[in-house]
Design a protein around this motif. Sequence first.
Motif, PDB file in Angstrom:
ATOM      1  N   VAL A 133       0.865  -1.177   0.000  1.00  0.00           N
ATOM      2  CA  VAL A 133       0.000   0.000   0.000  1.00  0.00           C
ATOM      3  C   VAL A 133       0.904   1.229   0.000  1.00  0.00           C
ATOM      4  CG1 VAL A 133      -1.822   1.252   1.204  1.00  0.00           C
ATOM      5  CG2 VAL A 133      -1.791  -1.252   1.251  1.00  0.00           C
ATOM      6  N   THR A 134       0.750   2.073  -1.004  1.00  0.00           N
ATOM      7  CA  THR A 134       1.620   3.226  -1.165  1.00  0.00           C
ATOM      8  C   THR A 134       0.797   4.444  -1.540  1.00  0.00           C
ATOM      9  OG1 THR A 134       3.597   4.036  -2.322  1.00  0.00           O
ATOM     10  CG2 THR A 134       2.046   2.717  -3.601  1.00  0.00           C
ATOM     11  N   SER A 135       1.470   5.585  -1.705  1.00  0.00           N
ATOM     12  CA  SER A 135       0.812   6.811  -2.146  1.00  0.00           C
ATOM     13  C   SER A 135       1.851   7.692  -2.821  1.00  0.00           C
ATOM     14  CB  SER A 135       0.149   7.537  -0.977  1.00  0.00           C
ATOM     15  OG  SER A 135       1.119   7.947  -0.036  1.00  0.00           O
TER      16      SER A 135
ATOM     17  N   ALA B   7      -8.586   0.215  -0.309  1.00  0.00           N
ATOM     18  CA  ALA B   7      -7.776   0.329   0.904  1.00  0.00           C
ATOM     19  C   ALA B   7      -8.637   0.141   2.151  1.00  0.00           C
ATOM     20  CB  ALA B   7      -7.074   1.685   0.932  1.00  0.00           C
ATOM     21  N   ASN B   8      -9.841   0.705   2.148  1.00  0.00           N
ATOM     22  CA  ASN B   8     -10.743   0.520   3.292  1.00  0.00           C
ATOM     23  C   ASN B   8     -11.168  -0.936   3.430  1.00  0.00           C
ATOM     24  OD1 ASN B   8     -10.672   3.231   3.967  1.00  0.00           O
ATOM     25  ND2 ASN B   8     -12.454   3.751   2.727  1.00  0.00           N
ATOM     26  N   GLN B   9     -11.397  -1.604   2.302  1.00  0.00           N
ATOM     27  CA  GLN B   9     -11.763  -3.019   2.350  1.00  0.00           C
ATOM     28  C   GLN B   9     -10.635  -3.861   2.961  1.00  0.00           C
ATOM     29  OE1 GLN B   9     -13.075  -4.672  -1.401  1.00  0.00           O
ATOM     30  NE2 GLN B   9     -12.786  -6.768  -0.727  1.00  0.00           N
TER      31      GLN B   9
ATOM     32  N   ARG C  26      -2.823   3.656   6.142  1.00  0.00           N
ATOM     33  CA  ARG C  26      -1.608   4.450   6.076  1.00  0.00           C
ATOM     34  C   ARG C  26      -0.634   3.823   5.091  1.00  0.00           C
ATOM     35  NH1 ARG C  26       0.550   2.825  12.084  1.00  0.00           N
ATOM     36  NH2 ARG C  26       0.908   0.618  11.692  1.00  0.00           N
ATOM     37  N   ALA C  27       0.288   4.662   4.607  1.00  0.00           N
ATOM     38  CA  ALA C  27       1.317   4.204   3.679  1.00  0.00           C
ATOM     39  C   ALA C  27       2.692   4.548   4.270  1.00  0.00           C
ATOM     40  CB  ALA C  27       1.124   4.874   2.318  1.00  0.00           C
ATOM     41  N   PRO C  28       3.682   3.643   4.113  1.00  0.00           N
ATOM     42  CA  PRO C  28       3.534   2.354   3.431  1.00  0.00           C
ATOM     43  C   PRO C  28       3.000   1.281   4.373  1.00  0.00           C
ATOM     44  CG  PRO C  28       5.809   2.672   4.082  1.00  0.00           C
ATOM     45  CD  PRO C  28       5.083   3.917   4.505  1.00  0.00           C
TER      46      PRO C  28
END
Length: 734
Positions: free
Chosen positions: A166-168, A207-209, A214-216
Motif C-alpha cells: 500500500v503506497t501513495s 484500501a478501506n476493504q 496508512r502508507a507504506p
Amino acid sequence: YELTAHFYARTCPALLAIFLLILSVHLAKSASEYDPYKILGVSRSASQAEIKRAYKSLAREWHPDKNKDPKAEDMFIKISKSYEILSNEERRSNFDRYGQMDENQPFGQSQHHGFRSFHNSFYFDESFFHFPRSRDFADSKYMLHHAQFNSDVLPDSHKRPYLIKVTSEWCFACIHIEPVWKETVQELEPLGVGIGIVDLGYERRLANQLGAHRAPSIIGLVNGRVTFFHQAVVREHLRQFVEDLLPQKLVEKITDNNYKTFLDSWHVENKPSLLLFDQVPIVPLLYKLTAFAFRNYVRFGFVDQGETHNARLLRMFNINTYAPTMLLFKEDTEKPVDIIQARGMKRQIMDEFVSNNKFLQVPRLVSQQLFDELCPVKQFHRRRKYCVLLITREDQAFLPGNKAFLDFATTNKKDVLRFAYIYQRHQQPLCQALLYNQAVVILERRSQAGKVLYRSVSGGWNGSEEDKYLLHEQLELLQKDPTYLSSDATLPELNNEMAPIFIIQWMNAAYDYIIQIYDDLLYSNWREMMPILSLIFSALFILFGTVIIQAFSSNLTDITYTSNLVKLRPGHINVVLVLTNVSKNALLRKFAKEVFSFSGTQTLHFSFLNADKHRHWMPSLLRSASEAAWSESHCDDDEESSDYSGHVLALNGYKKYFCIFRPVFTGDDPNDSSSETSSSSDRRKSRSRSRSKVHHKLDRLGLWMERLMEGTLPRLQVPAWPMLDDTNNSFTES
C-alpha cells in the motif's frame, strides 16, 4: 541588454555547477555520516548473533506503532536499513571496504530511487525540489483496482498467497522500502507468489476493504484472509512472512519409518502422493507454494537426503543425490507413475508435473465437484468424454473385483475415457437413478442439470477375464458409434463424503484467526482488527445462538415466575417467548437473532415459556384480558387453538398489562396448498413445509420490538397474573 544577456550566459552555468557541487558534497557527507554500526550500537567486529540481538532490541524500542516520538518512523527505517546491510555478509564487506552496500551504488544513495544522473558526475533528488514522484513503469502491471481485486485476486488467493504493498504519491517512507520491495518481488514472483500494489490516494475504497489506512503498509492475502506485516522491511522478513501465511502441515516430513503409511493413505484420502527428495534440511518455499496450490488434489511429502535414517528410501527408489527429485505415486506404492529431476526446479515445471497427475488411476467419486472435473459435460464433438463407472462396495468380498477393474483401467488408458468407482452405500441416490447396485456403467454427461446417456455391461462385474473382454468390446463399439449409449437418466447431485473434513478445516481456520487477533493486539492495530472481531463474534452468535439467548433468558418456573414477573421492578418489562418441545430449538435461535440488538437495554428481560408444561397459562391470561381491548370471540378462538408456539408477550408485572405478538408466515407461498388426495411425496413435502413454518413465525418480531420500545403497541390490562401451575387456574394477586 546585450551585455546583460552575455553576463547571464557566462555566469549561470558556473553558478549552477557550483550549486550542484555543493549539493553533491552535502549528500556525500550525509552518506559518510550514516554508519549502520553506530545506528545499531555494535562494533565492527560484532558477530551476526550480536547484530541480530541489537536489531531486535532497537526495532522493538523504535517501532512506530509502539513509540510515539515524531522521529520514531525515520529511526525505525534507519535501523531496518542498517540491519539489511550488516546481516548480509557481502553487503557488510562492501561497506567495510568502500563505504558502500553493493558493488555499484553508494550507501547514502541506495535509499532514494529518486536520484538521477546529471552529466554522469552530479546527482539531484526530485524529492528535494518537491517534484511529484513518477510511478515506476514496472509497477503499473501490479496496480490493483477494487473490482479487479474482488473478481480476480480474492478468488485466486485460495490457490496462491499474495503480497500487497500500500503506497501513495507523497510518501517518503515508501521510497525507503522500494529497493527491498523490488528485490523481494524479483525473488518471490517466480515462485508463484501473487504481487499487488494499492495506491492509497486513488483506490481508497479498496484500501478501506483491506483495512489499510496508512502508507507504506505491506499486506499478506491468503484464502481471502488479510494479514498485516509488522516487522522491519527486510527481504528475509518478507520471505518468512509469506511462508507463515501458508496453512500448517501442507507438507509432511517423510522418513524410512513412515513412508509406507504415507503412500498407503491413498485409500482414505483418495489422492495421489508426491515425494520431493532434496538435500536441504527444511522444506523449500517453492515446494510449499506448489503444495498449497494443489492441496485439494495431491498429498505432499518431503525427504531430507542428508538425514541418515532415510538411506533405505534413497536406495529403494535409486535417488540421485545431486539434484532435487520428485516421485509421484498413485495406487501402486512400490513404483512411481511419474518422475522428474532437475537442478533448477522451476514453478512452471512443477505445476505442469502435478497438473498431469491430479487424480488416481481410478479415483472414487466422493463429491459432485470431483465428478464434474473427471467427467465433464459434453460441449463439442471432439471433446467428448466417457466415464466408466464401477458401482461396488467396500466389503472384503468385493476387493478382487475392484482390483481387477483397476488393472483394466491401467492397461486401457485413453484420452476420451475416465475410470472411476463409487461405493453403493455412500451414493445410493445415484445408484437408484441408474437402477444398478453392482455393475459397470458407461455414461456420458449431457447437461449440468444431471442428464446422462449410459449403458451397463451385461452380467454385472466380478473381475473375471470374461468381464474384462465384454467391457473392452463395448468400449470399442462406443468408439465407432456414439449412439451406442441407449439409456438416459437424470442423476442427482452426489453426496459429499468428505464433509467431516470441513470441520477440521474450519478449526484450522479458526486457529489462524486467533493467531491474527493476537498479532493485532500485540501491535494495537484496532482498526485493522475490528472486521475480524466482528466476523468472529457474528459466527459465534449464529453457531451458539441458543446458548446466548438462554444466558439472557430463563425458563419461567414457579420461582422465576414470581421474581421475573410478579415482583418485577417498575418500568421493567419481561419479553416472553412461548414455545413447545418440538419448536424449542428453532424458535430460540430465531428469537436470539431477532432480539439480540435489544438485549443491551437494562429495562428489558428475556424469558421463554414451555406451553407443553404450562398449557393452561396462555388461555388463562387471554381470558383475564380486558374485554375492551380483547373481544370475547377472539378469546374463544385462541382457547380453541392449542398451538401458542411463536407468540411473544411483553409483560409489565408492576402495571399489570401485556402486549402480544402473533406469529406470521412470511416464508410460505400462499398459493401452495396440498389437497386431500395428495400423494405420499406431496405429504412429505407438506410436512417439510410445516417444519419450515416454525422458523418463519418470528420473521417480523424485530419490527414489533421497535414498536414496543417506541411505546406504540396496544396494551392489554389484566386484573391479576395467572398461576403458572397447571393444576391451579386461579389468579395470584401481585
